[in-house]
Design an enzyme around this catalytic site. Structure first.
Site, short mmCIF file in Angstrom:
data_model
loop_
_atom_site.label_atom_id
_atom_site.label_comp_id
_atom_site.label_asym_id
_atom_site.label_seq_id
_atom_site.Cartn_x
_atom_site.Cartn_y
_atom_site.Cartn_z
N ARG A 70 0.88 -1.45 0.13
CA ARG A 70 -0.11 0.39 -0.01
C ARG A 70 0.69 1.41 0.01
NH1 ARG A 70 -1.75 1.74 4.29
NH2 ARG A 70 -2.57 -0.58 5.09
N TYR A 124 -16.96 15.42 -15.41
CA TYR A 124 -17.86 14.13 -15.74
C TYR A 124 -18.96 13.89 -14.45
CZ TYR A 124 -17.26 8.85 -15.06
OH TYR A 124 -18.01 7.63 -14.32
N ASP A 189 -9.36 18.10 -15.64
CA ASP A 189 -9.03 16.50 -15.65
C ASP A 189 -9.10 16.87 -17.68
OD1 ASP A 189 -10.32 14.64 -16.93
OD2 ASP A 189 -11.81 14.15 -15.22
N LYS A 214 -9.32 5.18 -19.11
CA LYS A 214 -10.17 5.71 -20.98
C LYS A 214 -9.18 5.17 -22.11
CE LYS A 214 -13.62 6.42 -18.48
NZ LYS A 214 -14.33 8.04 -17.66
C1 LIG Z 1 -14.50 8.08 -16.56
C2 LIG Z 1 -14.18 9.32 -16.03
C3 LIG Z 1 -13.65 9.75 -14.96
C4 LIG Z 1 -13.85 8.83 -13.49
O1 LIG Z 1 -13.22 7.89 -13.60
P1 LIG Z 1 -12.66 6.23 -13.72
O2 LIG Z 1 -11.93 5.64 -13.45
O3 LIG Z 1 -14.33 5.71 -13.87
O4 LIG Z 1 -13.27 6.42 -11.35
C5 LIG Z 1 -13.10 10.77 -13.94
N1 LIG Z 1 -13.40 12.20 -15.57
C6 LIG Z 1 -13.66 11.89 -17.15
C7 LIG Z 1 -13.64 13.18 -17.36
C8 LIG Z 1 -13.84 11.06 -16.98
O5 LIG Z 1 -14.45 10.58 -18.43
#
Ligand SMILES: *Cc1c(COP(=O)(O)O)cnc(C)c1O
Length: 397
Positions: A70, A124, A189, A214
């Site tokens: 961890r 998101y 982000d 993603k």
């Molecule tokens: C999917 C997404 C998230 C969240 O990510 P997870 O890996 O699903 O927890 C945050 N920001 C954006 C722009 C996303 O598309």
């Protein structure tokens, strides 16, 4: 952690960063270290390293074994090193998901008494929900980019934006917002753009967040999150990660490192296809509006004249599924799925129309994708399309 080197091109870094020591180890592929604990007869040295971690959050794998899984993992550290290099930051800290990464940032700031967040919609859906519901004890002020400066308070710990935003692909002048933030850290982000198309740290962002689920993973088989930032903030994030446990599994770290190798080529290929689909959708009378970022990318959003649910139920090659950034093309209806959790009024005010569909373009042939879309759009369900020849829309919707 090495100081960031930007002398090599992104495509070169994508296949070499985080792997520089492999040849000396006699290895070609990165090893996967699945250890949860690390033996040591020197508990004095371990105590000193635990004290150092408690003080600065310095990566404990740097001067000896990680002690416990961890605290750090060598395979995950390779991915972190590589991502930091691609984003042009000192460090990066990986988490079990994008939401775990955002949670760690919010906790790190509110632990310093800075509970207030200024944020720009759309975000998101789950990020919006986490802030709106105040699940982690934070308080949010929603504003537009021009209102950021006025929304700042003495207890503001973070300004958060997405650009291009999920799901409208609205873009923000990051340099201007970073300037408006003053000394408050700006979190961008960067999930949709990836460092291939945009490096927010170069424009003044102090924290760059990815849902690595993603594009960074890129194959729809890893859940992960990562924050690229300076070492001071990274230390705080590692301490939060250690205390709250949202660590990334080493196998996921391996897959992400491998995913980064092809990130530039995947993003460029999918972006070219997305740009062509944008041109065709913008000229189609069954489509009233197309959103495509000025910086490009593999995401396309469009509003249909007819019933968006019909399009979702009619695609055959394109996968009707939430998420994005995989090698295959996905389509979803934000008002039903990705942004369902956001209050309908707030969602619409943020430009997320009930007729909006969000498509993540993959690596298929453009003609096959267009044939599927064309068939799925059907007869436009009888309502007149208003957007014949309307150009692709960039910027804030
Ligand atoms: C999917 C997404 C998230 C969240 O990510 P997870 O890996 O699903 O927890 C945050 N920001 C954006 C722009 C996303 O598309």
């Amino acid at each position: 952690m090495e100081t960031p080197v930007r002398s090599r091109a992104l495509a070169t870094e994508a296949v070499h960063a985080g792997r520089e020591d492999l040849a000396a180890l006699g290895l070609h592929a990165a090893p996967i270290d699945l250890s949860t604990t690390y033996p040591s007869h020197d508990s004095r040295a371990e105590a000193a390293r635990i004290d150092a971690f408690a003080e600065t959050g310095a990566e404990p794998t740097l001067d000896g074994p990680p002690i416990y899984g961890r605290l750090g993992n060598p395979t995950v550290a390779r991915f972190e090193t590589a991502l930091a290099r691609l984003e042009g930051t000192e460090s990066a800290v990986a988490f079990a998901s994008g939401m775990a990464a955002l949670s760690a940032v919010l906790l790190a700031r509110s632990a310093m008494g800075l509970r207030h967040v200024v944020a720009v919609r759309p975000l998101y859906g789950c990020s919006d929900h986490l802030l709106t519901a105040g699940l982690l004890g934070t308080e949010v002020t929603w504003t537009d980019p021009a209102g950021v400066e006025d929304a700042l308070r003495p207890d503001t710990g973070l300004v958060m934006v997405e650009s291009p935003a999920n799901p409208t692909l609205a873009e923000i002048d990051l340099r201007a917002v970073a300037h408006a933030c003053g000394s408050v850290p700006l979190l961008v982000d960067n999930t949709f753009a990836t460092p291939v198309l945009q490096r927010p740290a170069e424009q003044g962002a102090r924290l760059v967040l990815h849902s690595a689920t993603k594009y960074l993973g890129g194959h729809g088989d890893v859940l992960a999150g990562v924050v690229a930032c300076d070492e001071e903030l990274a230390g705080r994030l590692r301490q939060i990660r250690f205390a709250t446990g949202g660590v990334l599994h080493p196998l996921a770290g391996y897959l992400l490192l491998r995913g980064l190798s092809t990130l530039p080529i995947r993003v460029r290929a999918a972006s070219a296809t997305a740009a062509e689909l944008t041109r065709r959708l913008a000229a189609d009378p069954r489509v009233t509006r197309v959103h495509y970022p000025s910086i490009g990318g593999a995401m396309v959003a469009f509003e249909v004249a007819g019933d968006p649910h019909e399009v979702i139920s009619s695609v055959r090659l394109i996968t009707p599924a939430v998420s994005l950034g995989s090698v295959d093309t996905l389509i979803q209806h934000p008002a039903s799925i990705s942004h369902r959790i956001v209050d309908a009024g707030d969602r619409r005010n943020a430009g997320v129309s009930d007729r909006l569909l969000r498509m993540s373009v993959g690596l298929e042939d453009v003609e096959d994708l267009w044939a599927d879309l064309d068939a799925a759009l059907g007869d436009g369900c009888g309502e007149a399309g208003a957007g014949v020849g309307e150009p692709a829309v960039a910027g804030r919707a």
